[in-house]
Design a protein around this motif. Structure first.
Motif, PDB file in Angstrom:
ATOM      1  N   VAL A  21      -1.203   1.486   5.304  1.00  0.00           N
ATOM      2  CA  VAL A  21      -1.030   0.346   4.675  1.00  0.00           C
ATOM      3  C   VAL A  21      -1.115   0.322   3.143  1.00  0.00           C
ATOM      4  CG1 VAL A  21      -3.424  -0.617   4.667  1.00  0.00           C
ATOM      5  CG2 VAL A  21      -1.300  -2.150   4.731  1.00  0.00           C
ATOM      6  N   SER A  22      -0.249  -0.105   2.443  1.00  0.00           N
ATOM      7  CA  SER A  22      -0.390  -0.263   0.822  1.00  0.00           C
ATOM      8  C   SER A  22      -1.252  -1.294   0.602  1.00  0.00           C
ATOM      9  CB  SER A  22       0.966  -0.202   0.278  1.00  0.00           C
ATOM     10  OG  SER A  22       1.571   1.184   0.730  1.00  0.00           O
ATOM     11  N   SER A  24      -0.353  -3.323  -2.101  1.00  0.00           N
ATOM     12  CA  SER A  24       0.647  -4.464  -1.742  1.00  0.00           C
ATOM     13  C   SER A  24       2.041  -3.855  -2.229  1.00  0.00           C
ATOM     14  CB  SER A  24       0.108  -5.644  -2.994  1.00  0.00           C
ATOM     15  OG  SER A  24       0.427  -5.154  -4.149  1.00  0.00           O
ATOM     16  N   SER A  25       3.141  -4.650  -2.118  1.00  0.00           N
ATOM     17  CA  SER A  25       4.259  -4.199  -2.313  1.00  0.00           C
ATOM     18  C   SER A  25       4.610  -4.117  -3.723  1.00  0.00           C
ATOM     19  CB  SER A  25       5.446  -5.180  -1.612  1.00  0.00           C
ATOM     20  OG  SER A  25       5.268  -6.536  -2.116  1.00  0.00           O
ATOM     21  N   SER A  26       3.852  -4.875  -4.660  1.00  0.00           N
ATOM     22  CA  SER A  26       4.179  -5.048  -5.969  1.00  0.00           C
ATOM     23  C   SER A  26       3.133  -4.188  -6.697  1.00  0.00           C
ATOM     24  CB  SER A  26       4.315  -6.668  -6.223  1.00  0.00           C
ATOM     25  OG  SER A  26       3.094  -7.070  -6.144  1.00  0.00           O
ATOM     26  N   GLU A  27       2.199  -3.873  -6.428  1.00  0.00           N
ATOM     27  CA  GLU A  27       1.046  -3.393  -7.084  1.00  0.00           C
ATOM     28  C   GLU A  27       0.811  -1.905  -7.024  1.00  0.00           C
ATOM     29  OE1 GLU A  27      -4.011  -3.830  -7.492  1.00  0.00           O
ATOM     30  OE2 GLU A  27      -2.856  -5.242  -6.109  1.00  0.00           O
ATOM     31  N   GLU A  28       1.138  -1.235  -7.982  1.00  0.00           N
ATOM     32  CA  GLU A  28       0.898   0.461  -8.128  1.00  0.00           C
ATOM     33  C   GLU A  28      -0.466   0.407  -8.884  1.00  0.00           C
ATOM     34  OE1 GLU A  28       4.296   2.107  -9.928  1.00  0.00           O
ATOM     35  OE2 GLU A  28       5.645   1.322  -8.723  1.00  0.00           O
ATOM     36  N   GLN A  61      -3.986  -5.436   8.961  1.00  0.00           N
ATOM     37  CA  GLN A  61      -3.693  -6.507   8.410  1.00  0.00           C
ATOM     38  C   GLN A  61      -4.551  -7.068   7.168  1.00  0.00           C
ATOM     39  OE1 GLN A  61      -0.667  -8.222   8.965  1.00  0.00           O
ATOM     40  NE2 GLN A  61       0.031  -6.601  10.477  1.00  0.00           N
ATOM     41  N   ARG A  62      -4.035  -7.334   5.897  1.00  0.00           N
ATOM     42  CA  ARG A  62      -4.867  -7.820   4.780  1.00  0.00           C
ATOM     43  C   ARG A  62      -5.304  -9.510   5.205  1.00  0.00           C
ATOM     44  NH1 ARG A  62      -3.291  -5.639   0.188  1.00  0.00           N
ATOM     45  NH2 ARG A  62      -1.018  -5.880   1.163  1.00  0.00           N
ATOM     46  N   SER A 345      -1.632   4.220  -3.810  1.00  0.00           N
ATOM     47  CA  SER A 345      -1.519   3.074  -3.248  1.00  0.00           C
ATOM     48  C   SER A 345      -2.103   2.778  -1.879  1.00  0.00           C
ATOM     49  CB  SER A 345      -0.652   1.994  -3.949  1.00  0.00           C
ATOM     50  OG  SER A 345      -0.737   1.878  -5.292  1.00  0.00           O
ATOM     51  N   LYS A 346      -1.922   4.046  -1.079  1.00  0.00           N
ATOM     52  CA  LYS A 346      -1.829   3.919   0.111  1.00  0.00           C
ATOM     53  C   LYS A 346      -3.298   3.961   0.787  1.00  0.00           C
ATOM     54  CE  LYS A 346       0.991   6.134   2.735  1.00  0.00           C
ATOM     55  NZ  LYS A 346       1.838   7.003   3.387  1.00  0.00           N
TER      56      LYS A 346
END
Length: 393
Positions: A21-22, A24-28, A61-62, A345-346
């Motif tokens: 999982v990462s 978030s999709s927007s947070e690097e 899951q977050r 980020s993973k």
């Protein structure tokens, strides 16, 4: 030292994580540290958010996002008891000078520990097993670097401050596990010193018990639970690895990148950095986890931590999970899983082979999950947690 790295008899290689999982999709952001709560894994993110993410162990899951520390979360730990209350919770330190005890039910902190009137940034923290003493280590401010102690029931009134143990940033604080009598704490610093001190001693001149001079900036250190004279391990910013006696006599000091394996069937391993070390009452032999710049990681074991030139063996490798540096690693012994976080980020979940355990006859078979167990937890009101299922390939 010899640079020979010998494959261990039970060597195994994992080609991919079983779950990923990462943040978030927007947070690097980098995954700086990982901690384990009964039903979730917590991951501390770097800037820009500095937040703490909680992921359900069963599904990944977050479930929660905690705000963390505004100017940087510097350490993250899970404890079973805090302020004399048996409740598994997260404890973090930050560059804002505070230590926060988090309550995931409200997505905020339940206790915020501070030192009013002081601005020193905190780089690390730890909590005694009884939850009655919290310690924080500061960056160098002026000419002083402090180790500050609190009773979490009085979070804005420090019990005492030790200011002469180290002369530069305090990077490590670890209370001795199961130590009888006065609380014994291990500290390390960029000043090149590793020290043990009596945390309950008000007279600072009497607090320091032993000091080991390594002459390099210490970034990580910890206690070992195994038998023998090696009781403490250390890691420097220059990728050197060390072991020490309980009186802080230096036993080993070597570049962890030197042991390398070039010829083992199809396998090849070259260490670029140390990620962390693991030792516990359940698995006392020190496990040294190392990484490559390509994002792979491996487990190394040393033949004898108490002698300088002991041989190294390569026990396991895990590949094709991260695309950059692996910044954090947690061995979840209860579920026989390894959790890693990287600069990509993973967060990856890996099965831990039975060779991780010190004895094969007590090791958990990673292909056969144990029966579910119930564990009673006292968190203000009692509740029962059902162990989540393990992941399998």
């Amino acid at each position: 030292m010899s640079n020979a790295l010998v494959p261990a008899p039970g060597f195994s290689a994992a080609g991919a994580p079983v779950k990923s999982v990462s943040l978030s999709s927007s947070e690097e952001a980098y995954v700086l540290s990982i901690a384990s709560l009964p039903s979730s894994y917590a991951a501390a993110a770097s800037a820009p958010s500095n937040s703490i993410h909680l992921f359900d162990k069963s599904t990944l899951q977050r479930t929660h996002v905690l705000l963390g520390h505004d100017t940087g979360t510097t350490s993250l730990r899970a404890v079973d008891t805090i302020a004399a209350v048996a409740r598994p919770c997260l404890v973090s330190s930050g560059l804002d000078g505070s230590i926060k005890i988090w309550d995931e039910r409200t997505n905020t902190h339940s206790i915020k520990i501070t030192n009013p009137g002081q601005t020193a940034h905190l780089l690390c923290c730890d909590v005694t097993e009884d939850g009655l003493t919290v310690a924080g280590g500061t960056q160098l401010e002026g000419e002083d670097a402090h180790i500050i102690y609190w009773d979490p029931r009085q979070p804005t009134a420090p019990l005492r401050t030790h200011s002469s143990t180290h002369s530069d940033d305090v990077t490590v604080l670890r209370f001795a596990p199961g130590a009888p009598g006065p609380n014994l704490i291990l500290s390390a610093s960029t000043d090149g010193l590793i020290s043990t001190s009596a945390a309950d001693e008000d007279d600072e001149d009497e607090a320091v018990i032993h000091v080991g001079a390594w002459n390099c900036s210490v970034s990580q250190a910890g206690w070992t639970a195994g038998e023998g004279s090696a009781k403490i391990w250390g890691h420097s910013d220059m990728e050197t690895f060390s072991t020490w006696s309980d009186e802080l006599d230096l036993l080993q000091s070597q570049d962890i990148r030197e042991p390398s394996l070039h010829t083992h069937a199809q396998h090849e391993w070259n260490t670029d950095y140390l990620i962390t070390c693991h030792s516990s009452a359940v698995s006392p032999a020190l496990k040294v986890f190392v990484g490559s710049n390509q994002g792979d990681f491996a487990l190394l074991k040393n033949g004898d931590l108490s002698v300088p030139l002991a041989s190294w063996s390569l026990c396991n490798t895990w590949t094709n999970g991260h695309t950059g540096i692996v910044r954090s690693l947690l061995w979840d012994e209860q579920n026989s899983l390894i959790v890693t976080g990287g600069e990509d980020s993973k967060i990856n979940i890996w099965n831990a082979p039975h060779t991780l355990s010190d004895t094969d006859d007590t090791a958990m078979d990673v292909d056969s999950p144990p029966p579910s167990r119930k564990r009673d937890l006292d968190w203000e009101d009692e509740y029962v947690w059902q162990q989540p299922p393990l992941y399998h390939q």
